[in-house]
Design a protein around this motif. Structure first.
Motif, PDB file in Angstrom:
ATOM      1  N   LYS A  72       0.843  -1.182   0.000  1.00 59.01           N
ATOM      2  CA  LYS A  72       0.000   0.000   0.000  1.00 59.01           C
ATOM      3  C   LYS A  72       0.880   1.233   0.000  1.00 59.01           C
ATOM      4  O   LYS A  72       1.663   1.441   0.929  1.00 59.01           O
ATOM      5  N   GLN A  73       0.760   2.043  -1.049  1.00 64.09           N
ATOM      6  CA  GLN A  73       1.571   3.237  -1.166  1.00 64.09           C
ATOM      7  C   GLN A  73       1.007   4.353  -0.297  1.00 64.09           C
ATOM      8  O   GLN A  73      -0.187   4.387   0.011  1.00 64.09           O
ATOM      9  N   LYS A  74       1.873   5.273   0.100  1.00 64.75           N
ATOM     10  CA  LYS A  74       1.455   6.415   0.886  1.00 64.75           C
ATOM     11  C   LYS A  74       0.645   7.384   0.021  1.00 64.75           C
ATOM     12  O   LYS A  74       1.006   7.650  -1.116  1.00 64.75           O
ATOM     13  N   THR A  75      -0.442   7.872   0.571  1.00 64.12           N
ATOM     14  CA  THR A  75      -1.306   8.785  -0.171  1.00 64.12           C
ATOM     15  C   THR A  75      -0.639  10.146  -0.299  1.00 64.12           C
ATOM     16  O   THR A  75      -0.211  10.731   0.701  1.00 64.12           O
ATOM     17  N   ARG A  76      -0.565  10.639  -1.534  1.00 64.04           N
ATOM     18  CA  ARG A  76       0.016  11.957  -1.795  1.00 64.04           C
ATOM     19  C   ARG A  76      -1.119  12.976  -1.844  1.00 64.04           C
ATOM     20  O   ARG A  76      -1.976  12.942  -2.731  1.00 64.04           O
ATOM     21  N   GLU A  77      -1.127  13.857  -0.859  1.00 64.81           N
ATOM     22  CA  GLU A  77      -2.200  14.831  -0.749  1.00 64.81           C
ATOM     23  C   GLU A  77      -1.881  16.068  -1.583  1.00 64.81           C
ATOM     24  O   GLU A  77      -0.715  16.459  -1.721  1.00 64.81           O
ATOM     25  N   GLY A  78      -2.952  16.677  -2.122  1.00 69.95           N
ATOM     26  CA  GLY A  78      -2.802  17.905  -2.882  1.00 69.95           C
ATOM     27  C   GLY A  78      -2.155  17.718  -4.236  1.00 69.95           C
ATOM     28  O   GLY A  78      -1.434  18.592  -4.718  1.00 69.95           O
ATOM     29  N   ARG A  79      -2.396  16.576  -4.895  1.00 76.06           N
ATOM     30  CA  ARG A  79      -1.788  16.289  -6.197  1.00 76.06           C
ATOM     31  C   ARG A  79      -2.861  16.008  -7.249  1.00 76.06           C
ATOM     32  O   ARG A  79      -2.683  15.151  -8.102  1.00 76.06           O
ATOM     33  N   ILE A  81      -7.302  15.742  -8.444  1.00 80.18           N
ATOM     34  CA  ILE A  81      -8.508  15.046  -8.023  1.00 80.18           C
ATOM     35  C   ILE A  81      -8.423  13.545  -8.239  1.00 80.18           C
ATOM     36  O   ILE A  81      -9.242  12.791  -7.723  1.00 80.18           O
ATOM     37  N   GLY A  82      -7.461  13.087  -9.014  1.00 85.93           N
ATOM     38  CA  GLY A  82      -7.349  11.655  -9.276  1.00 85.93           C
ATOM     39  C   GLY A  82      -7.006  10.861  -8.033  1.00 85.93           C
ATOM     40  O   GLY A  82      -7.303   9.667  -7.952  1.00 85.93           O
ATOM     41  N   SER A  83      -6.388  11.477  -7.065  1.00 92.25           N
ATOM     42  CA  SER A  83      -6.004  10.768  -5.847  1.00 92.25           C
ATOM     43  C   SER A  83      -7.051  10.858  -4.755  1.00 92.25           C
ATOM     44  O   SER A  83      -6.832  10.322  -3.658  1.00 92.25           O
ATOM     45  N   SER A  84      -8.166  11.546  -5.027  1.00 86.40           N
ATOM     46  CA  SER A  84      -9.237  11.792  -4.056  1.00 86.40           C
ATOM     47  C   SER A  84      -8.761  12.584  -2.854  1.00 86.40           C
ATOM     48  O   SER A  84      -9.464  12.693  -1.855  1.00 86.40           O
ATOM     49  N   LYS A  87      -6.934  19.288  -4.153  1.00 81.12           N
ATOM     50  CA  LYS A  87      -7.521  20.572  -3.760  1.00 81.12           C
ATOM     51  C   LYS A  87      -7.364  20.817  -2.261  1.00 81.12           C
ATOM     52  O   LYS A  87      -6.321  21.259  -1.805  1.00 81.12           O
ATOM     53  N   THR A  88      -8.383  20.489  -1.464  1.00 83.53           N
ATOM     54  CA  THR A  88      -8.308  20.752  -0.027  1.00 83.53           C
ATOM     55  C   THR A  88      -7.566  19.646   0.737  1.00 83.53           C
ATOM     56  O   THR A  88      -7.409  19.750   1.958  1.00 83.53           O
ATOM     57  N   ALA A  89      -7.128  18.605   0.058  1.00 85.42           N
ATOM     58  CA  ALA A  89      -6.317  17.539   0.660  1.00 85.42           C
ATOM     59  C   ALA A  89      -7.009  16.893   1.845  1.00 85.42           C
ATOM     60  O   ALA A  89      -6.380  16.519   2.830  1.00 85.42           O
ATOM     61  N   GLY A  90      -8.322  16.747   1.793  1.00 87.10           N
ATOM     62  CA  GLY A  90      -9.046  16.060   2.851  1.00 87.10           C
ATOM     63  C   GLY A  90      -9.316  16.891   4.082  1.00 87.10           C
ATOM     64  O   GLY A  90      -9.832  16.367   5.074  1.00 87.10           O
ATOM     65  N   ARG A  91      -9.023  18.197   4.035  1.00 90.04           N
ATOM     66  CA  ARG A  91      -9.226  19.046   5.200  1.00 90.04           C
ATOM     67  C   ARG A  91     -10.568  19.788   5.163  1.00 90.04           C
ATOM     68  O   ARG A  91     -10.937  20.422   6.154  1.00 90.04           O
ATOM     69  N   GLY A  92     -11.251  19.749   4.069  1.00 92.18           N
ATOM     70  CA  GLY A  92     -12.515  20.466   3.994  1.00 92.18           C
ATOM     71  C   GLY A  92     -12.308  21.943   3.687  1.00 92.18           C
ATOM     72  O   GLY A  92     -11.220  22.368   3.278  1.00 92.18           O
ATOM     73  N   HIS A  93     -13.373  22.749   3.857  1.00 89.71           N
ATOM     74  CA  HIS A  93     -13.331  24.173   3.534  1.00 89.71           C
ATOM     75  C   HIS A  93     -13.251  25.009   4.801  1.00 89.71           C
ATOM     76  O   HIS A  93     -14.078  24.864   5.703  1.00 89.71           O
ATOM     77  N   LYS A  94     -12.284  25.864   4.839  1.00 90.45           N
ATOM     78  CA  LYS A  94     -12.114  26.871   5.887  1.00 90.45           C
ATOM     79  C   LYS A  94     -12.111  26.238   7.284  1.00 90.45           C
ATOM     80  O   LYS A  94     -12.144  25.023   7.448  1.00 90.45           O
ATOM     81  N   GLY A  95     -12.048  27.087   8.251  1.00 91.83           N
ATOM     82  CA  GLY A  95     -12.066  26.614   9.620  1.00 91.83           C
ATOM     83  C   GLY A  95     -10.673  26.444  10.197  1.00 91.83           C
ATOM     84  O   GLY A  95      -9.656  26.492   9.503  1.00 91.83           O
ATOM     85  N   GLN A  96     -10.634  26.226  11.505  1.00 95.41           N
ATOM     86  CA  GLN A  96      -9.360  26.114  12.202  1.00 95.41           C
ATOM     87  C   GLN A  96      -8.601  24.859  11.786  1.00 95.41           C
ATOM     88  O   GLN A  96      -7.387  24.885  11.607  1.00 95.41           O
ATOM     89  N   ARG A  97      -9.307  23.760  11.612  1.00 93.31           N
ATOM     90  CA  ARG A  97      -8.632  22.514  11.253  1.00 93.31           C
ATOM     91  C   ARG A  97      -8.228  22.465   9.785  1.00 93.31           C
ATOM     92  O   ARG A  97      -7.420  21.625   9.399  1.00 93.31           O
ATOM     93  N   ALA A  98      -8.819  23.334   8.961  1.00 88.86           N
ATOM     94  CA  ALA A  98      -8.414  23.385   7.558  1.00 88.86           C
ATOM     95  C   ALA A  98      -7.132  24.172   7.370  1.00 88.86           C
ATOM     96  O   ALA A  98      -6.529  24.115   6.301  1.00 88.86           O
ATOM     97  N   ARG A  99      -6.740  24.906   8.386  1.00 92.10           N
ATOM     98  CA  ARG A  99      -5.530  25.718   8.295  1.00 92.10           C
ATOM     99  C   ARG A  99      -4.415  25.065   9.109  1.00 92.10           C
ATOM    100  O   ARG A  99      -4.185  23.863   8.994  1.00 92.10           O
TER     101      ARG A  99
END
Length: 275
Positions: A72-79, A81-84, A87-99
């Motif tokens: 199982k390869q490590k998921t590359r975030e922010g690369r 939409i093909g990796s799911s 864009k937001t890399a799984g952090r959602g939109h805005k908010g304290q945890r998105a930053r």
């Protein structure tokens, strides 16, 4: 790779059953057919029948080598939409945890766990840790010839012969274990000494002195070569704090002494004054 070569092996199995078996075949080789015969009884002058329609084929090939990658390869975030995870890399939109996120132990403004729990006990910053050593162990080292009883026995001597561990934090405490094995006078300088050990040494005609070393003095006593390597002078012996004046007899000497320091008790001093 193995499936492709096993299929080629099975294609020649019907022919090999009617021929002589191969003596001691190597497990690293399989055989592959490349010649077809009109009749199973035909014989050629090039060799035996069972060896004419096969050739050796190694299981080890450079083009079949693969890297030992994890399953199982490590998921590359922010690369993308093909990796799911683009864009937001799984952090959602805005908010304290998105930053940047929250600090460790932050609970949203309520009293954190580290402040809700009560305190228990304390850590004494003035506590001292001494390495214990018994008189019986010192007697064994003297009998083995590792310690010379005619010379002054210091904490450096005990460390060099392995009587105490290497991690001497604040000094050495002399214990009375094996006091009956001391049959000859010895002179020692340690940080602390028990009443039983002191009585046993003085009964044999020896002397024991409680000396004070600070942490820098302990290093200079045990490892003087470290200062020579750094091209530094040995530090001067430090005086004990006022609270320890009644627990020590003298200031430690640097470098490690070889002769005992003259030590007089109050009774001996009073007798010398009266004379």
């Amino acid at each position: 790779m193995i499936r492709r070569r096993l299929s080629s092996l099975l294609s020649t199995s019907s022919f090999l059953l009617n021929s002589k078996p191969i003596p001691n075949p190597s497990p690293l080789f399989q055989f592959r057919s490349f010649t077809y015969f009109d009749s199973p009884g035909s014989i050629n002058n090039n060799g035996p029948l069972w060896l004419q329609g096969i050739r050796a084929y190694s299981l080890l090939s450079l083009n079949d080598l693969r890297d030992n990658v994890p399953r199982k390869q490590k998921t590359r975030e922010g690369r993308g939409i093909g990796s799911s995870k683009g864009k937001t890399a799984g952090r959602g939109h805005k908010g304290q945890r998105a930053r940047k996120g929250v600090r460790l132990g932050f609970e949203g403004g309520q009293t954190p766990m580290r402040r809700r729990l009560p305190k228990r006990g304390f850590k004494n910053p003035f506590s001292l840790t001494f390495q214990p050593v018994g008189l019986g162990k010192i007697a064994e080292l003297i009998n083995a010839g590792k310690i010379d009883s005619h010379e002054l026995i210091t904490m450096k001597t005990l460390k060099d012969v392995g009587a105490v561990g290497k991690q001497i934090k604040d000094g050495v405490r002399l214990m009375g274990r094996g006091a009956d094995q001391i049959k000859w006078p010895i002179d020692m300088e340690v940080s602390r000494v028990t009443i039983r050990a002191k009585e046993a040494i003085e009964a044999a005609g020896g002397s024991v002195l409680r000396v004070y070393y600070n942490k820098l003095g302990i290093r200079a006593l045990l490892k003087p070569e470290w200062f020579a390597k750094k091209r530094r002078l040995l530090p001067r012996a430090a005086r004990p704090p006022p609270k320890l004046n009644d627990k020590v007899d003298s200031i430690g000497r640097l470098p490690a002494p070889t002769k005992p320091l003259p030590f007089f008790t109050e009774e001996a001093a009073a007798s010398n004054v009266s004379v």
